[in-house]
Design an enzyme around this catalytic site. Structure first.
Site, PDB file in Angstrom:
ATOM      1  N   GLY A 152       0.774  -1.143  -0.013  1.00 32.57           N
ATOM      2  CA  GLY A 152       0.027   0.045   0.159  1.00 32.57           C
ATOM      3  C   GLY A 152       0.773   1.220   0.147  1.00 32.57           C
ATOM      4  O   GLY A 152       0.465   2.222  -0.647  1.00 32.57           O
ATOM      5  N   ALA A 153       2.003   1.151   0.947  1.00 27.82           N
ATOM      6  CA  ALA A 153       2.802   2.408   0.835  1.00 27.82           C
ATOM      7  C   ALA A 153       4.077   1.908   1.563  1.00 27.82           C
ATOM      8  O   ALA A 153       4.176   0.744   2.417  1.00 27.82           O
ATOM      9  CB  ALA A 153       2.366   3.448   1.670  1.00 27.82           C
ATOM     10  N   GLU A 209       7.604   3.327   3.964  1.00 21.98           N
ATOM     11  CA  GLU A 209       7.985   4.756   4.809  1.00 21.98           C
ATOM     12  C   GLU A 209       9.513   5.106   4.405  1.00 21.98           C
ATOM     13  O   GLU A 209       9.877   5.572   5.591  1.00 21.98           O
ATOM     14  CB  GLU A 209       7.792   4.165   6.163  1.00 21.98           C
ATOM     15  CG  GLU A 209       8.824   2.992   6.677  1.00 21.98           C
ATOM     16  CD  GLU A 209       8.041   1.746   6.782  1.00 21.98           C
ATOM     17  OE1 GLU A 209       8.485   0.876   7.392  1.00 21.98           O
ATOM     18  OE2 GLU A 209       7.009   1.440   6.005  1.00 21.98           O
ATOM     19  N   HIS A 220       0.188   6.317   9.099  1.00 20.26           N
ATOM     20  CA  HIS A 220       0.833   5.285   9.109  1.00 20.26           C
ATOM     21  C   HIS A 220       2.255   5.385   8.924  1.00 20.26           C
ATOM     22  O   HIS A 220       3.116   5.084   9.522  1.00 20.26           O
ATOM     23  CB  HIS A 220       0.241   4.060   8.339  1.00 20.26           C
ATOM     24  CG  HIS A 220       0.924   2.807   8.648  1.00 20.26           C
ATOM     25  ND1 HIS A 220       0.347   1.694   9.439  1.00 20.26           N
ATOM     26  CD2 HIS A 220       2.148   2.239   8.229  1.00 20.26           C
ATOM     27  CE1 HIS A 220       0.985   0.758   9.428  1.00 20.26           C
ATOM     28  NE2 HIS A 220       2.202   0.957   8.773  1.00 20.26           N
ATOM     29  N   GLU A 221       2.335   5.830   7.639  1.00 19.36           N
ATOM     30  CA  GLU A 221       3.669   6.123   7.022  1.00 19.36           C
ATOM     31  C   GLU A 221       4.482   6.976   7.729  1.00 19.36           C
ATOM     32  O   GLU A 221       5.769   7.055   8.161  1.00 19.36           O
ATOM     33  CB  GLU A 221       3.647   6.310   5.413  1.00 19.36           C
ATOM     34  CG  GLU A 221       3.157   5.151   4.696  1.00 19.36           C
ATOM     35  CD  GLU A 221       3.493   3.956   5.078  1.00 19.36           C
ATOM     36  OE1 GLU A 221       4.487   3.535   5.466  1.00 19.36           O
ATOM     37  OE2 GLU A 221       2.728   2.921   5.009  1.00 19.36           O
ATOM     38  N   HIS A 231       5.770   5.970  11.156  1.00 17.12           N
ATOM     39  CA  HIS A 231       7.104   5.195  11.045  1.00 17.12           C
ATOM     40  C   HIS A 231       8.432   6.176  11.025  1.00 17.12           C
ATOM     41  O   HIS A 231       9.480   5.771  11.215  1.00 17.12           O
ATOM     42  CB  HIS A 231       7.143   4.564   9.730  1.00 17.12           C
ATOM     43  CG  HIS A 231       6.805   3.131   9.842  1.00 17.12           C
ATOM     44  ND1 HIS A 231       6.888   2.336  11.034  1.00 17.12           N
ATOM     45  CD2 HIS A 231       5.611   2.610   9.148  1.00 17.12           C
ATOM     46  CE1 HIS A 231       6.054   1.225  10.593  1.00 17.12           C
ATOM     47  NE2 HIS A 231       5.494   1.354   9.510  1.00 17.12           N
TER      48      HIS A 231
END
Length: 971
Positions: free
Chosen positions: A349-350, A352, A385-386, A389
């Protein structure tokens, strides 16, 4: 990283073709390499051993040699790298291959005397330097570096192996220089290429995905998270392209290399960081930018997407989320920039990457016309979320991958806090219960689950590491950390985080280090706990599963037991705590009276807070902050059922969702009768909130999976249709006959649920509505369907339609320029009831020109979700497993999703035997990150078979009775 048989003759032919193709690739790459370097005498092919006699690279099974072990020795510690890479964005005219060339110099300190250098390298071809694959020099002019006497590639453990004619001296610093070539493949790992069309022209992006073990595919490196270093990155690229990396651009200039006029861009050195967080990208993308408190924020994407304003939402929300986490961690963002880029091809999805976060387009780009409110929420939560991190994971990094859960679980928890800051009116923090807690319960209730933290020695191979990127690491990790934050209080929790981050900044730590700092915060704050943070949390981290807490409200006795969906399954994994947990229990009584927290440390205990009398009831696990399920004595269940019947608002909305989810799963585990769980759904005709409805629909999905091929299906449809009609009519009235959008975020979600279930259960008014909207699109070529409703409208219209509707949707998918809209169409195309269309669609998934590689496995799962496509998808996966596994990468994170997705409907002995045969037949091919998922699928199938045998008749009788029209609401 954000939040995926029998062997036929045909399969054998595919294997031969694959083998031939692989050989051709190796030969072609060797040819390209010689052309690019124009140094024929110095060339080393991928199969060269690198010595003067050119022995083949070793591919033997690991033995006792140092290079046959998967972990690096501790003898060398890198301090900095100088890496220069030149990706070719056009294929070689003779071979058609895309390649990159590179030079790397790594400076390392010798920690222990050794005559061996092991450095990770995978799928790289090395140029001969003084007849070896590398050149070694000493930084100290007074110390002569040993000569390299032999070099070879160990392909199994992915090393460049350099044997020296003398020993490196302890505490001295050396340089290792290499030149190499690699393929810029479309395999979505390491340094790879992504392609897209713009104005009728194919464009190529050179981009990266290093986590967990693919930095070694881009350049030789010490590719373990504890081997942190500073990186000096230089990219050589065509004029008209933009180069990006973790650091800020330092300088860019014209450059002539191998007779070509190109651009050379150098970046500021990175902070000390792990290899898996590196990123470098060359593209023709555009960007928008802003500056928040001196931090440069840029959003990169395809130029039409940027021009269309699709990056504005991400740009506007990044700054507030970044500032929120600075305050939350009490630690300033340590970099001068935060670049975020949306890629057409991206497996996760992505990711970091520090200072250059990569995303799928659907996870970063928002379009007012095409994006739904769920798309917007996904973007907000993934960005959060990222960004979480950047501190927890990047600034302080896990020592080894066995503690991945702490990294991903933490980000999966606080993403809700960051998104809540970005969108405070959504109440998004509550949704962790549906999206993470309830989601992971389903996996963690199997004996084939695993603890959050594994033993370091048990996680060695890249495939074993990739296997950890599952619901346990992400969602269970988030759930137990949320529980920890709750019983410590957020104030104490964040104080501990601050000292943890400060003490381990730019270094590595383990989960016990966090416990130490949280305990210091507890002690400093005078917080009273029943035990130490270590003792409490280790019961949740070091053993798999979770408990069911049973409360007897007559006596106040509270007991715990390991919850298993199949109580007859045998737990073969020993637990250091004998499957007992230290459990914080928050509860309330009728009237909203909240009880003091109680702690259950043993198998059972008696608490006055759990006793009731008269009409009073107890509701435990308030707001579902605890990672456990709750069962009650029958009298208390009856009182809770009555509360739902007479005044469901007396029970908090999160706990109404909990009662539904707990009851259905307790029934599956034979702890309560299935009919009791079904009774809870009777109140839903009065329920208007999203969370209880979503919980009910998620659990009814299991009933669909078990019964949509049986005679139970009809009565079940009749009952659910009866229950959803009031909700459907409620939203019909709220939206003025579907002409406006509900104001509330959750109301928008529940409107979708109302239409989806009404159409699914055959309500004619709903089906007519979706057909009408879809046909208006076909006839006018103007799509007036609201983005919130498109997924469910598309699916239902295609399901009740035929070839014309499918072809129309396919044409719109092929020509879609908005990734989010393409995703909606791609999912809906799997809803058709025409088997031949589904079979054709399955074939499309293995053609990257039809379905992007990143979307192949999820598309197969979409088809398997369709009862008509279920057996087709299973046959397809069985027949082509080797092709899928090898063609789509053995380390792909999506294999577990694929195996779970195509087998979740399995509920017959025949299907169980097929599943076991599939495991046997493909044991040599392997299952990569899907290995554990396969065992879980077998276990789940056994459980499903038992459940249907024991419940089918009772369930059918209940649905028949309750589906009768105009029946009074009785419990």
């Amino acid at each position: 990283m954000g939040k995926g048989f029998f062997i036929s003759k045909a399969l054998g032919v595919v294997a031969i073709i694959l083998g031939a193709g692989a050989l051709a690739t190796i030969i072609a790459l060797s040819v390209v390499y010689s052309q690019e370097k124009a140094k024929n005498n110095n060339q080393v092919s991928p199969t060269d051993g690198g010595t003067t006699s050119k022995p083949p690279a070793t591919t033997s099974s690991p033995s006792n040699e140092p290079w046959d072990k998967y972990r690096l020795p501790k003898s060398l510690m890198p301090s900095q790298y100088n890496v220069s890479l030149w990706p070719r964005l056009r294929p070689n005219s003779e071979t058609g291959l895309y390649i990159f060339t590179g030079e790397s110099s790594v400076e390392f300190k010798c920690a222990e005397e050794t005559d061996l250098i092991l450095i990770h390298a995978n799928k790289l071809n090395f140029t001969k330097l003084e007849n070896q694959m590398a050149r070694l020099t000493s930084v100290n002019s007074g110390v002569k570096a040993p000569s390299i006497k032999s070099s070879l590639l160990q392909n199994v453990t992915q090393y460049l192996v350099l044997q020296l004619d003398g020993k490196l001296m302890k505490d001295h610093i050396y340089h290792l220089y290499t030149e190499f070539t690699g393929e810029l493949a479309d395999d979505l790992g390491g340094f790879y290429r992504s392609e897209y069309m713009e104005d009728g022209e194919k464009k190529v992006v050179a981009t990266t995905q290093m986590q967990p073990t693919d930095a070694r595919k881009a350049f030789p490196c010490f590719d373990e998270p504890a081997m942190k270093a500073i990186f000096h990155i230089t990219l050589i690229h065509d004029h008209g392209t933009v180069a990006l990396s973790n650091g800020e651009q330092k300088e860019s200039s014209n450059f002539t290399k191998d007779g070509q006029n190109v651009q050379k861009t150098a970046f500021e050195p990175t902070v000390k960081m792990s290899t898996y967080l590196l990123a470098f990208i060359v593209s023709e993308f555009g960007y928008i930018n802003d500056t928040i408190d001196g931090v440069s924020i840029r959003i990169f994407a395809r130029k039409p997407a940027i021009a269309g304003g699709q990056g504005l939402y991400a740009l506007n929300k990044t700054g507030p989320i970044l500032k929120f986490f600075e305050n939350y961690y009490s630690y300033k963002y340590p970099l001068p920039k935060s670049d975020q880029i949306a890629l057409p091809d991206f497996n996760a999805g992505a990711m970091e990457n520090w200072g250059l976060i990569t995303y799928r387009e659907t996870a970063l780009l928002y379009d007012e016309v095409y994006s739904s409110n769920s798309n917007k929420q996904r973007i907000a939560t993934i960005i959060a979320h990222e960004l979480a991190h950047m501190w927890f994971g990047n600034l302080v990094t896990l020592r080894w991958w066995n503690d991945l859960w702490l990294n991903e679980g933490f980000a999966s928890y606080v993403e809700y806090l960051g998104a809540n800051k970005a969108e405070p009116n959504w109440n998004v923090k509550d949704l962790i219960v549906l999206s993470d807690v309830h989601r992971v319960f389903a996996v963690d209730a199997l004996v084939s689950s695993h603890p959050l933290s594994s033993k370091e020695e048990d996680i060695q191979k890249p495939a074993q590491i990739s296997e950890l990127f599952d619901a346990i690491s992400y969602s269970k990790g988030a759930s137990v950390l949320r529980m920890l934050s709750d019983f410590l209080t957020e104030e104490v929790f964040t104080i501990g985080l601050k000292t943890y981050l400060t003490d381990f900044a730019f270094g590595n730590a383990g989960y016990t280090d966090l416990w130490d700092h949280l305990q210091m915060a507890v002690d400093a704050n005078g917080t009273e706990l029943n035990d130490t943070v270590h003792n409490i949390m280790n019961t949740w981290v070091l053993q798999m599963g979770f408990p069911v807490v049973t409360i007897n409200t007559k006596t106040g006795n509270v007991s715990q037991k390991h919850f298993l969906l199949d109580p007859e399954s045998k737990v073969t994994v020993e637990s250091p705590f004998k499957y007992e947990w230290i459990i914080p229990i928050k509860s309330m009584n009728i009237g909203g009276i909240q009880n003091p927290i109680v702690w259950l440390k043993d198998k059972s205990a008696t608490f006055d807070e759990m006793k009731t009398s008269g009409a009073d009831w107890v509701l435990a696990n308030l707001d579902v902050v605890g990672y456990y399920r709750v069962n009650y004595d029958q009298d208390n269940w009856d009182r809770l059922l009555n509360a739902l019947k007479t005044n469901h608002l007396s029970i908090p909305v999160i706990n109404r969702a909990q009662l539904v989810d707990d009851a259905f799963n307790l029934a599956r585990a034979k702890i309560i009768p299935t009919v009791l769980a079904l009774k809870i759904t009777k109140y839903l005709n009065k329920e208007r909130d999203y969370m209880p409805w979503e919980s009910a629909l998620t659990n009814m999905d299991f009933f669909y999976l078990m019964f949509d091929r049986s005679e139970v299906y009809g009565p079940m449809q009749n009952y659910l249709r009866k229950q959803v009609i009031p909700l459907f009519e409620y939203y019909e009235n709220m939206t003025d006959n579907w002409n406006k959008v509900p104001d509330g975020h959750m109301d928008q979600y529940n409107q979708v649920n109302a239409i989806s279930l009404a159409c699914r259960t055959g309500l004619e008014e709903c089906q007519h509505l979706t057909k009408l909207w879809f046909n208006q699109w076909i006839t006018t070529n103007k799509n007036q369907i609201h983005p919130n409703l498109r997924s469910t409208v598309y699916c239902n219209a295609i399901a009740t339609g035929g070839f014309e509707e499918w072809e129309f949707a396919w044409s719109k998918f092929v020509n879609a320029t908005i990734a989010i809209e393409a995703d909606k169409l791609r999912s809906a195309l799997a809803c058709t009831k025409q088997p031949w269309l589904l079979n054709r669609y399955l074939e499309y998934t293995l053609d990257p020109n039809m379905i992007r590689k990143q979307d192949a496995t999820s598309t197969i799962v979409y088809i398997a979700n369709n009862v008509v496509g279920h057996s087709l998808a299973w046959d397809f996966v069985r027949a082509r497993w080797e092709f899928i596994f090898k063609g789509y990468g053995g380390g792909s994170f999506s294999f577990s999703n694929l195996i779970n997705g195509v087998t979740k409907r399995f509920s017959t002995e025949f299907e169980l035997q097929q599943l076991k045969q599939f495991k046997t037949d493909n044991s040599e091919v392997g299952f990569g990150s899907g290995t554990l998922a396969l065992d879980q699928s077998i276990e789940r199938t056994i459980s499903n078979i038992k459940w249907i045998t024991e419940n089918k008749q009772n369930v059918m009788d209940w649905f028949k009775t309750e589906a009768k029209p105009n029946e009074a609401l009785l419990f």
